[in-house]
Design an enzyme around this catalytic site. Structure first.
Site, PDB file in Angstrom:
ATOM      1  N   TYR A   1       0.691  -1.298   0.038  1.00  0.00           N
ATOM      2  CA  TYR A   1      -0.124  -0.039  -0.064  1.00  0.00           C
ATOM      3  C   TYR A   1       0.546   1.239   0.061  1.00  0.00           C
ATOM      4  O   TYR A   1       0.442   2.314  -0.546  1.00  0.00           O
ATOM      5  CB  TYR A   1      -0.983  -0.064   1.146  1.00  0.00           C
ATOM      6  CG  TYR A   1      -1.690   1.590   1.303  1.00  0.00           C
ATOM      7  CD1 TYR A   1      -2.874   1.627   0.287  1.00  0.00           C
ATOM      8  CD2 TYR A   1      -1.290   2.345   2.015  1.00  0.00           C
ATOM      9  CE1 TYR A   1      -3.696   2.566   0.318  1.00  0.00           C
ATOM     10  CE2 TYR A   1      -1.965   3.648   2.121  1.00  0.00           C
ATOM     11  CZ  TYR A   1      -3.119   3.667   1.213  1.00  0.00           C
ATOM     12  OH  TYR A   1      -3.820   5.029   1.117  1.00  0.00           O
TER      13      TYR A   1
ATOM     14  N   HIS B   1      -1.695 -14.405  10.202  1.00  0.00           N
ATOM     15  CA  HIS B   1      -2.068 -15.288   9.383  1.00  0.00           C
ATOM     16  C   HIS B   1      -2.816 -16.595   9.565  1.00  0.00           C
ATOM     17  O   HIS B   1      -3.502 -17.072   8.774  1.00  0.00           O
ATOM     18  CB  HIS B   1      -1.145 -14.901   8.183  1.00  0.00           C
ATOM     19  CG  HIS B   1      -1.657 -15.534   6.831  1.00  0.00           C
ATOM     20  ND1 HIS B   1      -0.932 -15.557   5.824  1.00  0.00           N
ATOM     21  CD2 HIS B   1      -3.014 -15.624   6.427  1.00  0.00           C
ATOM     22  CE1 HIS B   1      -1.609 -15.845   4.659  1.00  0.00           C
ATOM     23  NE2 HIS B   1      -3.047 -15.875   5.012  1.00  0.00           N
TER      24      HIS B   1
END
Length: 265
Positions: free
Chosen positions: A55, A99
């Site tokens: 990002y 995760h």
């Protein structure tokens, strides 16, 4: 979930107090076209990007950082307190997830502790987990840590993970749905029939099912037309009959199309 009609700007408040947009855009493993896809998603109205390690390169999006919700993750190979702390080389992320639970109890809890401390330091706004079963969530509680804001798991009509979903919803943990489009395996007659009746794409039916179940779906695509159509799900609803038909497709863990490590020790 509120009975107010959903829009692309709809959000849910996390236990951390921050707002999470209900529709996310997944870029996990979209390494070649991640930037291009994210920019297209922004143009389509998405404001929630999942697993967006890239990002910081999206400076030409024209959208203020505070208007975008960014999620990133730490995999089991990087678990542990020291490894987690070293990763924070950014201003802040909105949501940081563990995760997977594959590193074992000790490292899972060390990692969770590190994320909570990074949140106190202002580098993370919300802490969550991914692929966690009930026993993984219980070990967080038993360790005396606050609950995660989010649990992101594989969710679609064939793999509904009902016990985990029930636990999370009862505990105020927001459930995010990855693989909401079943990795493109949308040719089941029930899905096709509903899509045909509603004059919608099968993908739109699946995303709408996820939203109406109270999940936060994270559809992925690198195709501009698909990115846009996947966001065009707020001007129709699935009837109770259609929802029931899709609910009956559940195959439990046998319906998973990804690794789905929720039962890891």
């Amino acid at each position: 979930m509120s009975t107010t009609p959903l829009t692309i700007k709809s959000s849910v408040r996390l236990s951390s107090g921050y707002l999470l947009p209900l529709l996310g855009f997944g870029v996990y493993r979209n390494t070649q076209r991640a930037k291009e896809s994210v920019l297209e998603a922004f143009r389509a109205g998405y404001r929630h990007v999942d697993s967006a390690q890239t990002y910081r390169n999206e400076v030409d999006s024209g959208i203020p950082r505070e208007e975008v919700f960014i999620t990133t993750k730490i995999g089991s190979s990087s678990h542990g307190y020291a490894n987690t702390v070293r990763r924070f080389k950014f201003d802040y992320v909105d949501l940081f997830l563990i995760h997977d639970p594959l590193s074992g109890k000790t490292k899972r809890l060390e990692t969770y502790k590190a994320l909570l401390e990074a949140r106190k330091a202002g580098k993370i706004r919300s802490v969550g987990v991914s692929n966690y079963g009930i026993h993984h969530l219980e070990e967080i509680k038993d360790a005396g840590y606050e609950k995660p804001s989010v649990n992101q798991i594989e969710l679609h009509p064939f793999c509904q993970q009902k016990p985990i979903v029930k636990y999370c919803q009862e505990k105020g943990i927001v459930v995010e749905a990855y693989c909401p489009l079943i990795e493109g395996r949308m040719d089941h007659p029930v899905i096709q029939e509903i899509a045909k009746e509603l004059k919608r794409d099968p993908a739109q039916v699946l995303i709408r099912w996820s939203l109406q179940k109270g999940f936060v779906p994270l559809p992925k695509s690198a195709t501009p037309s698909r990115i846009r159509s996947n966001a065009d799900v707020f001007n129709f609803e699935l009837s109770k009959e259609d929802m029931d038909k899709l609910d009956r497709l559940d195959k439990g863990s046998d319906g998973a199309v990804s690794w789905n490590p929720v039962d890891a020790a």
